[in-house]
Design a protein around this motif. Structure first.
Motif, mmCIF file in Angstrom:
data_model
loop_
_atom_site.group_PDB
_atom_site.id
_atom_site.type_symbol
_atom_site.label_atom_id
_atom_site.label_comp_id
_atom_site.label_asym_id
_atom_site.label_seq_id
_atom_site.Cartn_x
_atom_site.Cartn_y
_atom_site.Cartn_z
ATOM 1 N N ASP A 72 -8.564 -8.074 -10.070
ATOM 2 C CA ASP A 72 -8.534 -8.074 -8.613
ATOM 3 C C ASP A 72 -8.294 -9.510 -8.142
ATOM 4 N N VAL A 93 -7.655 -4.907 1.804
ATOM 5 C CA VAL A 93 -6.347 -4.244 1.860
ATOM 6 C C VAL A 93 -5.491 -5.052 2.839
ATOM 7 N N SER A 110 -0.607 -3.602 -6.020
ATOM 8 C CA SER A 110 -0.450 -2.342 -5.309
ATOM 9 C C SER A 110 -1.815 -1.710 -5.113
ATOM 10 N N SER A 111 -2.070 -1.257 -3.879
ATOM 11 C CA SER A 111 -3.298 -0.519 -3.588
ATOM 12 C C SER A 111 -3.015 0.961 -3.397
ATOM 13 N N GLY A 152 -2.764 -2.908 -10.209
ATOM 14 C CA GLY A 152 -2.243 -1.642 -9.733
ATOM 15 C C GLY A 152 -0.773 -1.443 -10.021
ATOM 16 N N ASN A 166 0.831 -1.201 0.000
ATOM 17 C CA ASN A 166 0.000 0.000 0.000
ATOM 18 C C ASN A 166 0.868 1.254 0.000
#
Length: 484
Positions: A417, A424, A380-381, A402, A356
């Protein structure tokens, strides 16, 4: 020994008539089977430098006596080369000691808590350090061949080929030391894989096991094994490394070492951007395996692949590991960095890497290539994502989310996804896959003999993409909130 109530005129052979000082205890030459025991709850200052060696089955040991299991006897070096120095001896065991070595601030003095040193000795056999707590060693920033640190095994000299055999460090702690937490080094490192290595021959340290230890607040490297063959490092924790060193440091790694297996370790809070990654395939690493490890919150990232110039580093594998919220914001590095000289046949597969953290690359390469990434989850968020900045290495059957466009070499990418158990992820169990995950059974088989994943599940057939190989799970948390 009783450094509070003993007397150096005593024979020191019974608890009723103990010696008092480390100098007196160090003046004796010990015989096979002897025990040097320190009274619990006491503090001894100076250096313990015993003489004499044990024999197979009859080692010499130094430990604690007295009632209870707490209050280990304290040995304080007060700025000496080492608080405990085993020099050109073998068949020794240390246990149940509290060791420190703080002296005046220095940029030149090498210091250690426990230093086992062989100089032109030949092969030294059987050394065990267990349940020893080393802390507060303020040695200068020297790595090798004459290092500073917590628990160190050092080979020196140039006249007689020398090395260690049968070394174990188990159940011990190392805290607030400069510079290396637990490490080995040698002046006998010359071989075709390291043509510029020290000495005239390669004498590897053999039967090295570093298990169930905890290293915190290491000024430099957490745990580093140099000049070894067949070492095992498992179930260790490194929390805080590269905290004060001006050099290059990693959490758990090797140099000029073959067939090292690192498994079930946790590495976190690597500091700084001059390396500071959890794991490292470095110069002269051949046939090494990182598996079932957990890396998180390291400023230098999860993995470095960095072969030394003119060295050979080949046939290494990084598999079934989990990285959560690692980062490296210093180009040309990333969470995974492929830099320095080229390695050969490096395989990175069945890992889950999720972050994150903003401003970091997911994978970064500055030229060497020769790494294959297969069946990994890259997610990646963070706002702006974490790009895969790597046009040179090979990718196959990975999941990307991401990270920008999938690398062109990946002809079977999954770009969706992953449906983690937690939206998360904040820990390893959060990266399990829900039943709707597109990563389930979407990997390509790899014939490596591995039958279990990080969680203990059988490896699926066909495999899942990523470190989790079980069936779909129900969500762990709702709406992205972490359970308390």
């Amino acid at each position: 020994m009783d450094c509070r109530a003993g007397n150096d005129n005593n024979p020191g052979t019974t608890p009723a008539k103990p010696l008092r000082t480390l100098a007196r205890a160090s003046a004796r030459t010990y015989r096979p089977g002897d025990q040097i025991l320190f009274q619990r709850g006491t503090t001894c200052t100076g250096t313990f430098t015993p003489r004499g060696s044990g024999t197979p089955g009859r080692p010499i040991s130094a430990g604690a006596y007295g009632s209870g299991t707490g209050n280990k006897p304290r040995l304080q070096g007060n700025g000496a080369r080492a608080a405990v120095l085993l020099d050109n001896v073998q068949q020794w065991e240390l246990h149940d000691l509290d060791v420190s070595n703080t002296g005046p601030a220095t940029t030149t003095a090498r210091r250690a808590g426990v230093l086992v040193r062989l100089t032109d000795f030949g092969t030294g056999h059987h050394y065990a350090v267990r349940d020893v707590d080393v802390h507060d060693v303020n040695g200068a920033d020297f790595k090798d061949p004459d290092p500073s640190g917590g628990i160190l095994f050092a080979v020196q000299g140039a006249a007689t080929p020398t090395g260690f055999d049968d070394v174990t460090v188990t159940g011990s702690t190392v805290s607030h030391v400069d510079r290396t937490g637990i490490g080995t080094s040698s002046t006998w490192g010359h071989r075709p894989e390291y043509p510029d290595g020290p000495g005239t021959a390669f004498v590897p340290i053999t039967a090295l096991r570093i298990e169930n230890n905890r290293v915190t607040d290491a000024g430099g490297d957490g745990i580093v094994v140099q000049n070894t063959d067949g070492a095992l490092a498992e179930h260790n924790s490194v929390d805080g490394f590269n905290m004060r060193s001006a050099g290059y440091n990693a959490g758990l790694w090797a140099w000029n070492a073959d067939h090292v297996r690192y498994q079930y370790n946790e590495v976190t809070h690597g500091h700084g951007t001059r390396d500071s990654m959890a794991f490292d395939i470095d110069g002269g690493n051949n046939g090494n395996v990182y598996q079932y490890n957990y890396s998180h919150d390291n400023e230098g990232g999860f993995l470095l692949v960095c072969n030394g110039g003119g060295m050979t580093s080949a046939d290494n594998a990084v598999r079934h590991n989990i990285s959560v919220n690692d980062r490296n914001r210093s180009a040309p590095y990333g969470i995974v960095s492929v830099v320095c000289g080229p390695s050969t046949r490096t395989q990175v597969y069945d890992n889950t890497i999720v972050t994150n953290q903003s401003g970091t690359a997911m994978v970064s390469d500055n030229g060497p290539g020769n790494v294959t990434f297969r069946n990994n989850v890259f997610v990646s968020s963070a706002a702006g994502g974490a790009p895969v900045s790597d046009p040179r290495n090979t990718y196959d059957h990975n999941l990307y989310r991401g990270v920008g466009a999938a690398p062109p070499s990946d002809r079977s990418p999954v770009t969706a996804d992953p449906a983690f158990a937690a939206p998360v992820p904040a820990g390893p169990y959060d990266v399990q896959l829900r039943s709707e995950s597109p990563a389930l059974r979407a990997g390509t088989p790899i014939a490596d003999g591995v039958v279990r994943d990080w969680f203990g599940n059988p490896v699926a057939s066909p495999p899942n993409i990523g470190a989790y190989q079980g069936a779909g799970v129900t969500p762990r948390y709702g709406t992205g909130l972490r359970a308390s």
